[in-house]
Structure formats: C-alpha cells, structure tokens
Motif scaffolding. Structure first.
Motif, short mmCIF file in Angstrom:
data_model
loop_
_atom_site.label_atom_id
_atom_site.label_comp_id
_atom_site.label_asym_id
_atom_site.label_seq_id
_atom_site.Cartn_x
_atom_site.Cartn_y
_atom_site.Cartn_z
N VAL A 270 0.68 -1.12 0.10
CA VAL A 270 0.04 0.03 0.08
C VAL A 270 0.86 1.30 -0.11
CG1 VAL A 270 -1.73 1.38 1.36
CG2 VAL A 270 -1.85 -1.10 1.17
N ILE B 38 7.41 16.96 5.52
CA ILE B 38 7.18 15.44 5.71
C ILE B 38 5.70 15.27 6.37
CG2 ILE B 38 7.70 13.37 7.00
CD1 ILE B 38 10.62 14.40 6.36
N SER C 31 8.15 7.14 4.11
CA SER C 31 8.81 5.75 4.57
C SER C 31 9.00 4.87 3.41
CB SER C 31 8.17 4.98 5.82
OG SER C 31 8.14 6.02 6.55
N LEU C 32 8.00 4.43 2.52
CA LEU C 32 7.93 3.42 1.54
C LEU C 32 9.02 3.82 0.32
CD1 LEU C 32 7.12 0.79 0.61
CD2 LEU C 32 5.03 1.73 -0.26
N GLY D 224 12.75 17.34 14.57
CA GLY D 224 12.31 16.81 13.41
C GLY D 224 13.17 15.22 13.07
N ASP D 225 14.04 14.83 13.80
CA ASP D 225 14.63 13.63 13.92
C ASP D 225 13.78 12.60 14.62
OD1 ASP D 225 16.64 14.09 12.38
OD2 ASP D 225 18.00 13.80 13.59
N PHE D 226 13.90 11.32 14.37
CA PHE D 226 13.25 10.30 14.98
C PHE D 226 13.91 10.40 16.47
CE2 PHE D 226 12.24 8.26 10.81
CZ PHE D 226 10.85 7.73 11.37
N THR E 7 0.97 9.81 6.79
CA THR E 7 -0.22 9.62 7.18
C THR E 7 -0.08 8.96 8.42
OG1 THR E 7 -0.39 7.45 6.08
CG2 THR E 7 -1.04 9.61 4.59
N ALA F 88 8.83 6.19 16.27
CA ALA F 88 7.87 7.12 15.94
C ALA F 88 6.67 7.50 16.81
CB ALA F 88 7.12 6.41 14.71
N GLU F 89 6.39 8.80 16.78
CA GLU F 89 5.35 9.09 17.60
C GLU F 89 4.27 8.51 17.82
OE1 GLU F 89 7.41 11.03 16.04
OE2 GLU F 89 8.60 12.06 17.40
N HIS G 167 3.87 1.12 9.43
CA HIS G 167 5.53 1.14 9.16
C HIS G 167 5.79 0.84 10.59
CE1 HIS G 167 9.06 1.95 7.37
NE2 HIS G 167 9.70 2.72 8.15
N GLY H 7 1.44 8.05 2.35
CA GLY H 7 2.25 9.30 2.09
C GLY H 7 3.49 8.98 1.32
N GLY H 8 4.07 7.85 1.40
CA GLY H 8 5.31 7.39 0.63
C GLY H 8 6.56 8.10 1.48
N VAL I 183 7.07 15.18 15.19
CA VAL I 183 7.40 14.28 13.95
C VAL I 183 7.78 15.20 12.80
CG1 VAL I 183 6.01 12.90 12.17
CG2 VAL I 183 5.03 13.04 14.58
C1 FAD Z 1 13.14 12.62 7.03
C2 FAD Z 1 12.12 12.03 7.68
C3 FAD Z 1 12.07 12.09 8.97
C4 FAD Z 1 10.92 11.52 9.48
N1 FAD Z 1 10.69 11.57 11.03
C5 FAD Z 1 9.76 11.14 11.70
C6 FAD Z 1 9.83 11.22 13.10
O1 FAD Z 1 10.56 12.19 13.68
N2 FAD Z 1 8.77 10.72 13.52
C7 FAD Z 1 7.88 9.67 12.80
O2 FAD Z 1 7.06 9.34 13.39
N3 FAD Z 1 7.94 9.69 11.64
C8 FAD Z 1 8.96 10.20 11.00
N4 FAD Z 1 9.01 10.02 9.54
C9 FAD Z 1 8.26 9.15 8.89
C10 FAD Z 1 6.95 9.69 8.68
O3 FAD Z 1 6.23 9.87 9.56
C11 FAD Z 1 6.15 8.87 7.69
O4 FAD Z 1 5.29 9.64 7.12
C12 FAD Z 1 5.42 7.65 8.26
O5 FAD Z 1 6.33 6.75 8.89
C13 FAD Z 1 4.76 6.64 7.21
O6 FAD Z 1 3.81 7.44 6.76
P1 FAD Z 1 3.29 7.47 5.23
O7 FAD Z 1 1.83 7.78 5.12
O8 FAD Z 1 4.29 8.22 4.51
O9 FAD Z 1 3.39 5.69 4.65
P2 FAD Z 1 4.22 5.04 3.40
O10 FAD Z 1 5.75 5.50 3.25
O11 FAD Z 1 3.33 5.33 2.35
O12 FAD Z 1 4.04 3.65 3.88
C14 FAD Z 1 4.88 3.02 5.13
C15 FAD Z 1 4.38 1.76 5.18
O13 FAD Z 1 3.00 1.39 5.72
C16 FAD Z 1 2.32 0.71 4.76
N5 FAD Z 1 1.08 1.45 4.78
C17 FAD Z 1 0.62 2.75 4.58
N6 FAD Z 1 -0.60 3.00 4.76
C18 FAD Z 1 -1.16 1.91 4.98
C19 FAD Z 1 -2.53 1.67 5.26
N7 FAD Z 1 -3.47 2.40 5.43
N8 FAD Z 1 -2.81 0.18 5.62
C20 FAD Z 1 -1.54 -0.71 5.44
N9 FAD Z 1 -0.43 -0.60 5.24
C21 FAD Z 1 -0.13 0.76 5.06
C22 FAD Z 1 3.09 0.94 3.45
O14 FAD Z 1 2.86 -0.41 2.50
C23 FAD Z 1 4.30 0.97 3.81
O15 FAD Z 1 5.07 -0.34 3.87
C24 FAD Z 1 10.15 10.60 9.01
C25 FAD Z 1 10.29 10.46 7.54
C26 FAD Z 1 11.33 11.19 6.89
C27 FAD Z 1 11.37 11.10 5.39
#
Ligand code: FAD
Lengths: 804, 291
Positions: free
Chosen positions: B30, B106, B36-37, B191-193, B111, B123-124, B118, B33-34, B101
C-alpha cells in the motif's frame, strides 16, 4: 610598505580621477538569485541531450580485496544496456593520472576510471553500466558477478603505520603516503624550561562535504570533429580539463569542461573523480552523450571526505601565559588514494602548517604522517587542515588559561602577533601580512558583551546550570599566489588568474574568468568590481565563469582564492580597457582623455555638457567607420593576469555561547558571534552569507557530523539518516562584525570563503569545556555528540561522586 | 538509487485496494504518504510487484469526535492531526507529540495509517496509539476487524497486519476532562526520530493519582508502556521520592538498542530523565498547577 604592482599610488589616483565607484562595498543582492530561487538555474542533471545514455556503477562492497573475475554477461543481455565497462575494457582508452609532487617521502597513487586488480574502499567504482535509463542501468548492475579475494582490511590509521600492516599500495612499500616535519627555534629546550605545560591527544573525526547538489557529469562527444564537452558539477573545470587532456590524450582545444550552475561544493567537487573519467571515456567510446548523477548514497561513500586527524600536542608557557613552545605529531587518515591534483598531503600537512596560528610562537615542531586506509579518499574540505589546527591550539590555550588562572580572552591578547610585528613568519614558515588579530577578538568580545556573559555564567554555576562561553581566534592564508602554490610541487600550481573583458558591437560588456562560482555569488561580486573599475553599472556587465574555454588558463574556485585573484585580474583588465574606451571617447567628445570620467555607463567631461556612452563608443569603434581615426579604433578588449605572489592573511575571532541540559546533556547554542577581517568588503551581504554558512558547517563538525566505518571497513553513515547534518533549526542567531584592514593585494581584499568553518568547531569545543569546567571535562574529540558527552559526564561524575 | 520495476494501481475505493492487495498474494504494497515507503523502494530494500496507491480513495482522511472517542481516518496527514482543534480539545498530548514528527514537508504527506503500519519503534504515532489505548480498524478482501494498539505492534517495523490488510481508521478514546498530560522527547536534531521519548497521562481523584499511563519510544523493539511505574504512581501523591522510584522502575524495564546515534545505556539514562519530567508536568497539570 612596498608598492604592489597594480596597486600603486598612481594606479589608485587614476582610478579615483576617472571613475565614480559606487558598487564595491555595497550590499547588492546577488544577481544569480532570481534565476536560482525560481528554479530556472540549469544544473548538469537538468541538461538533456539527444540519444543520451545513463551510467550506473557497480561499486565495491569490500574494503580491500583482489578482483578475481567479473562476469557481466547477464548485465550485457539486459534490453536497453548499451555497454558494460570494466577497467580492462578501458585499458587502451586512457592512462592513469597521478597527483605527483616534489615532496620527499611521497607516493602518488594512480587514479583510474575503474578499479583494476584491487579494490581499496567500499564504494570504489568497479564496473560501469551504460544504458538507456538509470533504472535499466541499475537493474543490470545487480546482475554483475564479481569474484573477490578478500584481503586484510586496514581501518585504523595507527595500525596502518605498523611495519606488519597490510599494504594498500604494495608498490609504495608503506601505508605512509607522505611524511613531513616543520621545525623552528629551540622547541625542546623551551618546552623543558616552560613552567606550565598542557597537552592532549586530540581527535577530529572524518566528515563529508554533503553539497546540496550531488556530483553530476554529462559528456558529449562529436566524433566528426573529435571534440569532447564535459558538463561537470565541478569547482575546477580548468583543472579537470587539464586532467582529461592527460588521461584521454586530447589537446585542450578539443576538450571543454563546463561547470554550469553548481549547487555547492565545499571542496568535495574540487578534485578529479573516477566517475568523471568514466563518463568522458564512455561518451567517446560509444559516440553518444553519457550522463551520470550521483545519488546520495554514492555521494556519502565516494565523494572525497575531509579532515580525520589525530593530534598529540603539547604547549609550554610561562607563568603569565606567554607561549614558549608548541609541539605536535599528527596522523592524518587520508583514505585509499592520493587525490588529484591536491595530493593526500593537502589536508594533514596544513594542520601542522597552521598550528601556531595568529600567535607569537617561535619555538615549534610539527610532524605529520598521511596514512592510507581502506576508506574513501580525503580531499579538500572547507577550511582544509585549519579547523583542526585551530581546534588544537585554541583548546591548548584554554587549558593553559584555566591552569594559570587567567581569562581565555586575556591569554590570547597576550600572545597575538602585534601590529608592528607584521609581516611575521610563524613557526611553520608561513608569513602573515598585517591583519586585525587583536582588533577582531576585542570586537567579538564587545559584540557579545563578554564581561556580562561571564557574570551570567557565575550566576548559572551557582544555580547548578551549565553555561559556557568559548573563544577561538585564527589566521589563515587566502588568495594564494605563485610562490605559495608552487611550494608543494603539485602537478599544477594555480597562483594566477586571468580576466578578459570585452565590449561588443552592441555595447555589451562581457568579463570572462577562469574561476567557477558554485554558490559564492561571484557573478555579483566580480560584476561589482568590473563595474566600478570601468565606470558602468553592475547590470551592464555579464560575467562568464565556470567554463574551461573562457580563458587560456582556466582554474576554478577553491582555497578562498577567487575574489582576491579574479578581482585583481579584473582590475588590471578593466584599466586597460578603460584607457581604450577613453581614447575613442576623447575623439568623439573632442576632449582630452585625461579629463574624462566614466560613471554608470556614461563618459563625460565634468562641468560641461560633453558626454557619450560606452554603447555609443562601441558603435563608433566597430560600426560607424567615419567617426573615429584609425588609431582610436582599437578592439575594445583587454586581458589582465594577476598574481598575488604570496597571498593574503585573513583572521577572525569567534565566540560561541551555549548551555547544556544537566540531565539530557543536550547542547543548545544560544548565540554565535564572528568578528572577521577579510580586508575591504566588496559585498557585505555576501560576506555575511559566507560566514553564516561556514559557521553552520563548523557547527556540524563540532556537534553532529561524523563519517563512521566499522572494523571491516564498511561505511555505516551511507544515508542522511545516519550522517547527521545540522539544519536551520540547529543554527543559532549569528552576528558578524567586520574589520577592514586592507590587504596588500589589488583592491585590498582578502579571501574569506572558508573562515566560518575554521573557527566554529574550536569555539564550540571551548564553550562546551567551559560549561563543564565544574566537572573538570576538557573536550578533545569532535564532534562532541550527546553520546560522547554522556560518557564524559558519567565518567566525571563517577570520579567526583556527583549526582545528576 | 532507483526502485526495481513495479506495477502501479491508483485505487478508487477501499474494496478495490483490498482486492488488488489480495490478488498480489503478499507481493503488493500500500502506498500512503510514501515518506517511509519511497526511500525503501529506492534503496531496493522492498521490491513489491505492485504499489496500490490509496491517496485517491475518497473519505479516508478525516478527524471526527464521537461520544467518547476521536476517530481518525487512515489517510489523515500528520499536519492535519497536529493542527486539529478536535484533537487539541480531547487529546492534547497527541497535539504535543505531533510537533516532533519530522519536518513540515513530511508532515504534509505522511499519514497516520502509514506511520502505524510502518511501526518504527521511535515514531510518535505508534507510541501515542499505545499510550491512549487506541483501537485500529483494519480491512481486507475477506472482511473487517479491529485490533487494540497493544496487540498491533509486535516488533521493530513489524505489526500484526496481514499481507492483505489495510488500516482504515484509528479510534482514540477521549481523555477525561482535567486529565494531566505531558510529552517529552530528545532527538539529535529537530524533526529527527527520537533517541527517546515519554508520554504520560494522569488523572487525579481525591488529590491522588488515579489513572496513570506512561508510554515510551526509542527504547525497545516497539513502543512500550511502563506498567510497573504506572502501578507505582496510582493512588499516590507525586513527590520527589516517588519520582525517583518511578524513574528507577522505568529504567529497569527497558532494554534499549545501541546505534550510531546513541548507546543503549544513554537511551536508558534519557528515558529516566524524560519520564521524570513528563510525570511531573502531567501531575502538575492534573492538580491544576499548570495549564
Ligand atoms: C526525513 C524523515 C524524518 C522523519 N521523521 C519522523 C519522526 O520524527 N517521527 C515519525 O513518526 N515519523 C517520521 N518520519 C516518517 C513519517 O512520519 C512517515 O510519514 C510515516 O512513517 C509513514 O507514513 P506514510 O503515510 O508516509 O506511509 P508510506 O511511506 O506510504 O508507507 C509506509 C508503510 O506502511 C504501509 N502502509 C501505508 N498506509 C497503510 C495502510 N493504510 N494500511 C496498511 N499499510 C499501510 C506501506 O505499505 C508501507 O509499508 C520521517 C520521515 C522522513 C522521510
């Protein structure tokens, strides 16, 4: 003071009489910025070419291994793959280049496009796949099978110098690629006699430049004309052109290296890279445009790293805090190769060259060994050696001040070389010209209200809080000329710059240089100089730079040289050109050239209505044959070459103010003040920006950034999650104060692009030590990460039985 | 750093997404927001045969207050949660945590469904879900189910989600009015983990701590609660001595990992410091000593 050619009283008087300068010294917004900030700059990766192919590299995953076999059959069979190249495939296309040097005890490692026979660091390019897209190239890369015979890995530079250490370059017979010693005075006796002695083992960890724009190369070969153009995100198009000429066996007039917009370099784009050779060779071999753009992982693993030294140093002082002697032994971990053209000596040798700093230290010994290890090569990095020498000397001074019981400010004021002592030769042989050593420190302390900070500190300590103030003073050599650049005996010395200014038939003014701006705003500053010297407006002048075809001796931008050298060249060229324009204008206005003044593109006789313009003069010279006699119709073009011979001394004092959370040990920078002397300011806005950026990088070196390899030579910091670079939120408010002691160079300018990075690590290390003085902690290792602080504080607390 | 080839489907309904995921037979991913993926794809750490983009599915991004809970749709962006008045009114500790976060760019894309799925142990949102006893609603081709947060996180980057399951929404029970709360975090950069973080909620009855919840992150394979310390505080008045006990308890139960940024030892130290600060702040809020 002796008069400098190009800067004589007569020259200056003539400039004064004939122009109304209004741009040098003005806070003019950078003319580059509108295009850069609106996304209209064209970087190498933005360029497309018809039929362009893309390269992906299969890189070594071994730190040290013999290459036994490469099986690329499966990769070659992938649809869309145009070629798979190994060192063997390129053996007849190029010769290796060497960063040779006249230094004794030096071994120049061969630099090849691809690893042949052996790999020496993780990330070294072994095979290049050239394909229709980067996606296909990366798919094919995965299918290549490389047989390796792993060799013993050398990671620790101190282990690498042992007699039984495995050798990276067997032909060298040692891992010590260069060894040097600087001596002056009776350092042994003076050290022995010194009543106060402080010493330490200091460690400054490896860093990587992390420019915003990764390296990118695009080569286009015209087989019909046997011409090659390389678009390269380089700081040194001229030097790369020369290297390619040697490697590819092509003369310079068939080779052109263009550095278009370049998104930062910090030294990481100032050397020749194997990938650059591969792209050029592949384009020539395949007859199609070939591009490679580094991804961030490649950037962190294979762009030249910086710093990485261990320094054992001792300082001897008298009871009043006057330095009597300084000695240091430096080991520089230079990685796997001696980088072209600078050699691996560049970084560690500068540490020993600059250790005596701005101080009257006549008894000095500094030894240095540059040691090969299985890591990415080190190269120039903003500050080169000086952040480390400053860290060590400034730490020792603070340790001594603490021991003797005097203020850190006072110990520096006591030891600074005084105004009447310039020019002054320091222990390592460098000569300082007059620069505001004392004034900078006093100005910085005044700006930060140093005495008030010390009162605040007393209150903080009484309340159990950790509040620290740290000073660092330094001097550096900038804008170096022929005599200094020739000293290390490198393959090419760049102690001069040429400017060619011409006025075309439409009155357009173009000034071409050999330098290559990559974020410094040189298009703006050089236009300011040319405008003032010609008597035109800044917007009338177009600057050409970053193009090896611009002048016969193209170079690049590095070592805080471009403003000093190129401004000098521009001044000389503009004076000659102004004389030609005035000669024609005098005829047109029926006036004497001596009575003319040029201002904002107009040429007039003051207090009369006689006036013309540069544009009209150009028409008259080129297009309207009847208006001027033949002898007044000279081509409106002039060249000037400038050599500052020695160079200029730039100095500064930095003050860092911070507090440390007594429970989490998080460091919060509250304020940072820089008082610097870069001579006459051309554009204070740009100077401030350079200082801000440099300090930010120094903060990175002090608190965050560190390249880490494990014991197997695997790099652990291969992404920006693990290699921690400070962002805007980590940078405190800054204040910059300018001293303007004019230098002996033309224009009175001094180089200042690197200084921020030089002073900040030392100032922060001193401030952290100052904050933790109640625990007796002296910072001797940078970056001082939360983890390191945790360990230092836990150890101190268990010593003192103190609780959090 | 280019991903291996994959197919792409922009699903227009949850049913379509679930069907496609089921068809992929464990090989689909899935895309929310992409944030992490996409890096994992570019590093070729994951090589799905198909990406099922859920960003265009209507009705998956919302924050709504029900009688006793706040429901958040899986596609709700971090920034929406951070700035939601509903969240601030009923789950102020979540509002506070969201500031930590990542960075705004980002937070504009990431989401809640992505963050929970993930399951980064630092993560928070996963920690908040655990702290606040959230219930996670899940859909697959086969049907729907819910899971309590405490059962959802099973390891570092590992959840109880099946390969064909999609998170659809998250339900956070509201905090009772007057509940004290605090969130404390240490990261290397803004902003870091987190290196470590602690979230606390405390309600007070008759001047004594009543319901106490302590959540921790960055100090284990999953976000954690501290049941011993929670029990220790319940029914008591928080003072310095009790804080010392709670800190010791928290430190004794965590087994943090070492990495480049911090050793396990330092993280253990930090979690104690942050627990002390968070418990104290939450307590002062609960007794009306602090707004
Ligand atoms: C530079 C940077 C710093 C960050 N710092 C932090 C931080 O300090 N704290 C923090 O919490 N996060 C942090 N993040 C991560 C960020 O919060 C991501 O947005 C989050 O971890 C994943 O959300 P996403 O919507 O982008 O998921 P995606 O990247 O789209 O997906 C992540 C994973 O979840 C799966 N997935 C997504 N949605 C669903 C769903 N509805 N059902 C089932 N599976 C699903 C995907 O298949 C994938 O495996 C950071 C990211 C970056 C790039």
């Amino acid at each position: 003071m002796t008069e400098v050619p190009g800067q004589t009283a007569a020259d200056l008087a003539l400039d004064d009489r004939q122009t109304r300068p209004k741009n040098i010294g003005a806070r003019i917004k950078r003319t580059e910025d509108p295009r850069l900030l609106t996304g209209r700059g064209t970087y190498v990766d933005d360029r497309q070419a018809r039929g362009m192919l893309h390269v992906a590299f299969r890189r070594s995953d071994h730190a040290h291994a013999r290459i036994l076999s490469i099986d690329a059959a499966a990769a070659r069979a992938v649809p869309g793959v145009a070629a798979v190249l190994t060192a063997g495939d390129l053996a007849d296309d190029a010769v290796p280049v060497h960063a040779v040097s006249r230094m004794a005890n030096y071994y120049a490692t061969p630099i090849r496009a691809l690893a042949s026979d052996k790999v020496r660091f993780v990330g070294e390019p072994v095979v290049a796949v050239v394909a229709e897209s980067r996606y296909v190239a990366e798919d094919a890369c995965e299918l290549i099978e490389i047989g390796y015979d792993p060799l013993p890995v050398v990671v620790d530079p101190e282990a690498a110098v042992r007699a039984d250490a495995p050798l990276l370059h067997e032909e060298a017979g040692t891992n010590i690629l260069v060894q040097r010693e600087f001596k002056r005075g009776d350092f042994e006796a003076e050290m022995f006699a010194a009543p106060v002695r402080v010493k330490g083992r200091f460690r400054f960890h490896r860093k990587t430049p992390t420019a915003m724009e990764n390296r990118s190369y695009l080569a286009e070969y015209d087989g019909g004309r046997d011409e090659l153009v390389l678009h390269s995100s380089t700081q040194v198009p001229g030097i790369i052109r020369n290297a390619l000429s040697e490697a590819l066996g092509m003369p310079g007039h068939r080779l052109r290296v263009i550095a278009p917009e370049v998104g930062g370099g910090f030294g990481g784009k100032a050397s020749l890279y194997p990938e650059e050779l591969v792209v050029a060779l592949a384009a020539r071999k395949l007859g199609r445009p070939v591009k490679w753009t580094s991804d961030r992982m490649e950037d962190l693993t294979a762009t030249s790293h910086g710093f990485d030294e261990t320094i054992d140093a001792e300082m001897g002082l008298d009871h009043e805090g006057r330095v009597m002697a300084l000695t240091a032994d430096v080991i520089g971990d230079v990685g796997a190769y001696s980088i072209y053209p600078w050699t691996c000596a560049l970084e560690p040798v500068q540490v020993v060259s600059f250790l005596p700093g701005p101080y009257r230290i006549q008894n000095y010994r500094g030894t240095v060994r540059a040691v090969a290890t299985c890591k990415a090569p080190t190269g120039p990095y903003r500050g080169v050696g000086r952040p480390i020498s400053t860290f060590v000397t400034e730490r020792l001074l603070d340790m001594a001040a603490h021991r003797i019981g005097i203020d850190p400010r006072d110990i520096r004021l006591k030891n600074f070389i005084q105004d009447h002592e310039f020019p002054y030769r320091i222990g390592s042989g460098i000569v300082w010209d007059r620069s505001s050593f004392t004034d900078c420190l006093e100005a910085a302390c005044k700006a930060v209200d140093y005495d008030a900070l010390r009162r605040r500190q007393a209150e903080a300590r009484a309340a159990g809080r950790w509040f620290g103030v740290g000073i660092a003073s330094y001097a550096e050599l900038t804008g170096i000329g022929s005599r200094i650049s020739v000293a290390p005996g490198m393959p090419l010395n760049t102690g001069t710059e040429t400017a060619r200014i011409r006025i075309d038939t439409t009155g357009g003014i173009t000034a071409a240089f050999g330098i290559a701006s990559h974020g410094q705003g040189l298009e703006t500053t050089l236009a300011q100089v040319v405008a003032d010297k010609l008597g035109v407006r800044v917007e009338d002048v177009r600057i050409i730079q970053g193009d090896s075809a611009a002048v016969p001796n193209p170079t690049g931008t590095y070592a805080s040289r471009s403003t000093v050298l190129a401004s000098g060249a521009a001044t000389l060229a503009a004076r000659t050109l102004r004389a030609k324009v005035f000669k024609a204008a005098a005829h047109l206005l029926d006036a004497s050239a001596d009575d003319l003044v040029a201002e904002d593109g107009r040429i007039y006789v003051p207090h009369t209505n006689k006036s013309t313009t540069f544009k009209d003069v150009a028409r008259a010279v080129y297009l309207e044959m009847g208006r001027l006699p033949g002898e007044a119709r000279e081509e409106l073009e002039a060249a000037g070459t400038y050599d500052p011979v020695l160079g200029t001394t730039t100095s500064a004092s930095h003050v860092a103010v911070l507090d440390i959370d007594p429970a989490t040990y998080a460091i919060r920078l509250e304020k940072f003040v820089v008082a610097e002397d870069c001579g006459r300011l051309i554009n204070p806005l740009i100077v401030d920006g350079q200082v801000h950026g440099g300090v930010a990088q120094g903060i990175g070196a002090a608190l965050y950034e560190e390249v880490v390899y494990d014991d197997d030579g695997q790099i652990l910091t291969a992404s920006l999650v693990d290699y921690v670079v400070p962002a805007a939120s980590e940078i405190p408010p800054m204040q910059v104060v300018h001293m303007q002691t004019t230098s002996p160079a033309i224009g009175g300018f001094r180089g200042m692009g690197e200084g921020g990075t030089i002073g900040a690590p030392a100032a922060i290390a001193n401030a952290v030590s100052d904050a933790l003085a109640p625990l007796g902690i002296e910072i001797d290792e940078l970056p001082v990460t939360p983890e390191r602080l945790f360990r230092l504080i836990q150890a101190a607390r268990s010593r003192t039985g103190d609780q959090e | 750093m280019k991903p291996a080839a994959f197919d792409y489907l922009a699903a227009d309904s949850l049913d379509a997404a679930a069907a496609a995921l089921s068809r992929a037979g464990g090989d689909g991913k899935v895309l929310a927001g992409g944030q992490s993926l996409m890096p994992m794809l570019n590093f070729r750490l994951v090589r799905p045969s198909i990406l099922i983009d859920i960003n265009r599915i209507p009705g998956l991004a919302y924050i709504e207050a029900t009688d006793n809970a706040v429901r958040v749709g899986a596609l709700t962006r971090h920034h929406a949660i951070e700035t939601s008045p509903v969240v601030k009114a009923h789950l102020p500790v979540l509002t506070a945590a969201m500031q930590h976060v990542a960075h705004l760019a980002i937070r504009n894309r990431g989401t809640i469904g992505g963050s929970l799925s993930h399951a980064d142990p630092a993560a928070e949102l996963p920690m908040m879900a655990l702290l606040l006893d959230a219930r996670i609603a899940i859909q697959s081709y086969g049907g729907r189910r819910t899971e309590q947060a405490r059962d959802f996180f099973v390891g570092s980057l590992a959840t109880s989600l099946g390969e064909d399951e999609i998170v659809t929404d998250v339900e956070f029970p509201r905090l009772a009015p007057g509940t004290g709360w605090a969130f404390e975090e240490v990261a290397r950069r803004s902003g870091d983990f987190a290196l470590a973080a602690v979230g606390v909620t405390i309600s007070v009855r008759d001047g004594k701590a009543d319901q106490v919840r302590i959540g921790m992150m960055g100090v284990g394979e999953t976000p954690l609660r501290a049941p011993q310390a929670e029990a220790l505080l319940s029914g008591r008045t928080v003072d310095g001595a009790l804080l010392d006990e709670a800190v010791a308890s928290v430190r004794s139960v965590v087994e943090p990992n070492s990495d480049l940024h911090a050793s396990g030892e330092y993280r253990r130290h930090l979690v104690g410091v942050l627990a002390r600060r968070a418990i104290e702040t939450a307590w002062r809020r609960a007794i009306g000593d602090l707004q």
